[in-house]
Design an enzyme around this catalytic site. Structure first.
Site, mmCIF file in Angstrom:
data_model
loop_
_atom_site.group_PDB
_atom_site.id
_atom_site.type_symbol
_atom_site.label_atom_id
_atom_site.label_comp_id
_atom_site.label_asym_id
_atom_site.label_seq_id
_atom_site.Cartn_x
_atom_site.Cartn_y
_atom_site.Cartn_z
ATOM 1 N N ILE A 435 0.837 -1.207 0.000
ATOM 2 C CA ILE A 435 0.000 0.000 0.000
ATOM 3 C C ILE A 435 0.875 1.261 0.000
ATOM 4 O O ILE A 435 0.426 2.345 -0.359
ATOM 5 C CB ILE A 435 -0.984 0.017 1.206
ATOM 6 N N HIS A 477 4.589 -10.058 2.487
ATOM 7 C CA HIS A 477 3.202 -10.493 2.281
ATOM 8 C C HIS A 477 2.525 -10.791 3.623
ATOM 9 O O HIS A 477 1.586 -11.568 3.679
ATOM 10 C CB HIS A 477 3.142 -11.755 1.398
#
Ligand SMILES: Cc1ncc(C[n+]2csc(CCOP(=O)(O)OP(=O)(O)O)c2C)c(N)n1
Length: 687
Positions: A435, A477
């Protein structure tokens, strides 16, 4: 050229000149930083004169003459200059020439930030929205009075083009053939940095790298040349929906801003070079050559100077904003305030969390033609790396569900523009760890738009973000980002922990007129992680909605044990709910668990009343503990519940490491789990 247009341009150039002089002569009064358009007037007026009310324009801070050309009065602009309460754009919250406007008489202007180049993505999002509305033949697609197609103008200074986000916008515009004009005003300066110092090519040459971006380079200080060139460009964009870059060379005659004065860094020689290109002098000469008498031009100048002086006096007298209004318009009001619909309809199957999200979005898309879904890999071929959008592409078509390039800034920032056209984007950032390239758009544009436009441009968007660690996802992740997001005011954040909440919150998020981030734990998506089976629930009804800011008591303590002072509460969310539930099994009847469900707004009432009831509290999070949201909440609980506490409020989070390590034993060592929660509970009871 029509003499009336030339005379109007002359009048407004004189107006801009008189405004700049007035501001300079009254520097004590004009105390807030401001830039004027001196030098840039011709290209700005040439553009503004040709925009229609169906169009959109995204000006930058030097576009004062563009605003005059659209029909805003000096008085209107001066109210913003002086940050007065009657400022129609932002009611005293924003700098001069940072407009936003919705009305039937002029082009729409979305909220403008000061961050250079950042409006390129939101503006391109507008063009994306217009193209979509046209494609679905939506009544929301508004044409001009003679059937003209709407266009978008995104105005930028030349130095802002080196911002990476501008390239993301250009990429998207050429890929989708969007009806947008990038108007580049090139004065050769980026504050004190020269173009030679900053880049090897000007905007015109740069545009060549974007296949399909039409381009033209003009003398932006010559009104007639600018007007005619822009006329052709606008017609081309309206008729053929192509992105176009207009590169206009202009002088910079004023200061960079009222604070950064030109004498600090520019030479006499440079001033003289720029002065030769003064658009006002050029236009005056043209008018004199065309037979207009000098005395008539002088009269125009005298009349506008007088008008500017009067309007400045009136603006000075206008009231200051009411300080009580400082908290208005952080969000637009939402209609979803109560839980509605059936949470557990009879005869329905249990679904996993990822499917609850998918089914919610499918129903939304069936009910709302303005709903569209985009992000990396969410389109037909894959349907999301977690299959979280599987089958949507097939069902609704590529125009409603599509893949984007890898450009998180575009994915997030484009929703500002889409939302201004009333399209309702549901977008996705593939992993919370990715993000960061989108954070700038989120903080600079998305989060501030409603507040700084005084409620005119709330950004209606849902941003889905798979998050969290499990099973060796590794350092890029597995990360958690809620504290980072919570530091940005102006967005709402949901973090569901089970399928029913996911569906209800997704619906509420979509119906909310504000930006909402859905944090979706990957470890809960399929209840594959042992101990998370309860994340699977019966699928709620189609009309089920769950309001934001309502926590859930997922485990109740025994009433008698509460009375005996033998209980504690755990305040948590996401994966924490399952660590807490499993740990609580060892303390039958002694633990009450609150699932926050949304982190902003936060159900403080439920949190505080629960803590007061038990006197012992653990705040549990998956995030690195220090300086986390959980610690901040623990601080607020301690303050609010001080007299009711039997022990200090405890916090359990992950170890304070820069990333979640890959190896599953290292991952386990870093993260909380049910055993670590058990230890904390024992500590609490032993106080
Ligand atoms: C993202 C960002 N970085 C830095 C700044 C500070 N800043 C304000 S104006 C400016 C120069 C911009 O030059 P240009 O785009 O050519 O416009 P001009 O002022 O010359 O019209 C800079 C660096 C900013 N506003 N935004």
């Amino acid at each position: 050229m029509d003499k009336q247009i030339l005379l109007n341009a002359y009048r407004l150039m004189c107006t801009a000149g008189a405004m700049a002089k007035t501001y300079e002569a009254n520097r004590q009064v004009c105390k807030y930083v401001h830039s004027t358009s001196r030098g840039h007037e011709a290209i700005q007026l040439a553009t503004a004169f040709q925009l229609l009310p169906c169009d959109f324009v995204s000006p930058y801070y030097r576009d004062e003459s563009l605003l005059l050309g659209l029909g805003f009065t000096p008085y209107t602009l001066m109210l913003q200059l002086l940050a007065k309460g009657d400022d129609i754009f932002t009611a005293g919250k924003e700098y001069y020439s940072h407009p936003n406007y919705r009305g039937d008489d002029k082009a729409t202007i979305i909220h403008q930030s000061s961050a250079t180049g950042m409006q390129a993505i939101p503006a391109t999002g507008i063009a994306q929205g217009l193209q979509y509305l046209q494609k679905i033949d939506s009544p929301l697609f508004k044409k001009g009075s003679n059937g003209e197609n709407p266009i978008v103008v995104c105005s930028l200074g030349d130095a802002s083009l080196t911002e990476g986000e501008v390239s993301e916008a250009f990429q998207f515009a050429v890929l989708k053939k969007l009806p947008i004009i990038y108007l580049i005003q090139d004065n050769g300066w980026g504050i004190s940095v020269t173009s030679e110092e900053a880049r090897t090519m000007d905007a015109y040459k740069f545009a060549k790298g974007f296949k399909g971006l039409q381009r033209i380079s003009i003398d932006g200080s010559d009104f007639s040349e600018s007007y005619q060139a822009i006329n052709k460009v606008i017609n081309e964009v309206r008729e053929n929906s192509v992105p176009f870059l207009v590169h206009g060379k202009v002088p910079l005659l004023g200061h960079h801003t009222s604070g950064v004065r030109k004498e600090f860094y520019r030479s006499e020689e440079d001033f003289a070079k720029h002065a030769k290109e003064d658009p006002l002098r050029k236009l005056k000469n043209r008018l004199l050559h065309s037979g207009i008498e000098e005395k008539d031009l002088d009269e125009i100048e005298a009349i506008v100077s007088e008008a500017v002086a009067q309007q400045f006096e009136s603006a000075k007298e206008a009231p200051e904003p009411d300080p009580a209004k400082v908290t208005e318009h952080i969000f637009a009001p939402t209609n979803i305030t109560e839980e509605q619909g059936e949470r557990t309809p009879a005869g329905k199957e249990k679904v996993v969390m990822v499917d609850a999200a998918l089914f919610a979005i499918r129903e939304i898309m069936e009910d709302f033609p303005e709903a569209i879904v985009y992000g990396q890999d969410v389109g037909k071929r894959l349907g999301g790396v977690f299959r979280e959008t599987a089958t949507l592409g097939e069902q609704f078509g590529d125009h409603r569900v599509f893949n984007t390039a890898i450009q998180e800034a575009y994915i997030i920032g484009s929703t500002v523009g889409m939302s201004a056209t009333c399209v309702k984007p549901i977008v996705e950032v593939q992993f919370a760890d990715y993000i960061y390239p989108g954070i700038n758009q989120l903080a600079t544009e998305v989060a501030k738009s409603c507040y700084l436009s005084n409620g005119k441009f709330p950004v209606q968007t849902v941003i889905r973000v798979p998050i969290g660690a499990y099973g060796g996802g590794g350092p890029y992740h597995s990360g958690s980002i809620e504290t980072l997001l919570l530091s940005i005011k102006g967005i709402k954040i949901a973090y569901p922990s089970n399928a029913a909440d996911m569906k209800g919150l997704m619906k509420a998020a979509f119906l909310d007129p504000n930006p909402v981030i859905m944090l979706e734990h990957k470890g809960l998506y399929w209840s594959k992680v042992s101990g998370t089976e309860e994340a699977k629930t019966v699928e709620p009804s189609r009309d089920y909605v769950l309001p934001f800011g309502k926590g859930n008591v997922v485990l109740k303590a025994d009433e008698q044990k509460i009375k005996n002072g033998e209980t504690a509460c755990i305040i948590t969310y996401g994966m924490g709910v399952y660590w807490a539930k499993n740990a609580a099994k060892k303390f039958a009847g002694q633990i009450e668990i609150i699932d926050l469900r949304t982190l902003f707004p936060l159900d403080e009432e439920l949190v505080f009343s629960t803590v007061k009831k038990h006197g012992k509290c653990l705040v549990l999070t998956e995030e690195q503990q220090n300086d986390s949201f959980a610690e901040a909440l623990a601080g607020r609980i301690s303050k609010e519940c001080f007299q009711f506490l039997d022990a200090p409020v405890q916090v359990l989070g992950a170890l304070n490491l820069p990333a979640v390590p890959m190896n599953i034993y290292l991952e386990k060592a870093m993260l909380p789990d049910e055993e670590k929660v058990e230890e904390e509970i024992i500590k609490l009871f032993n106080y």
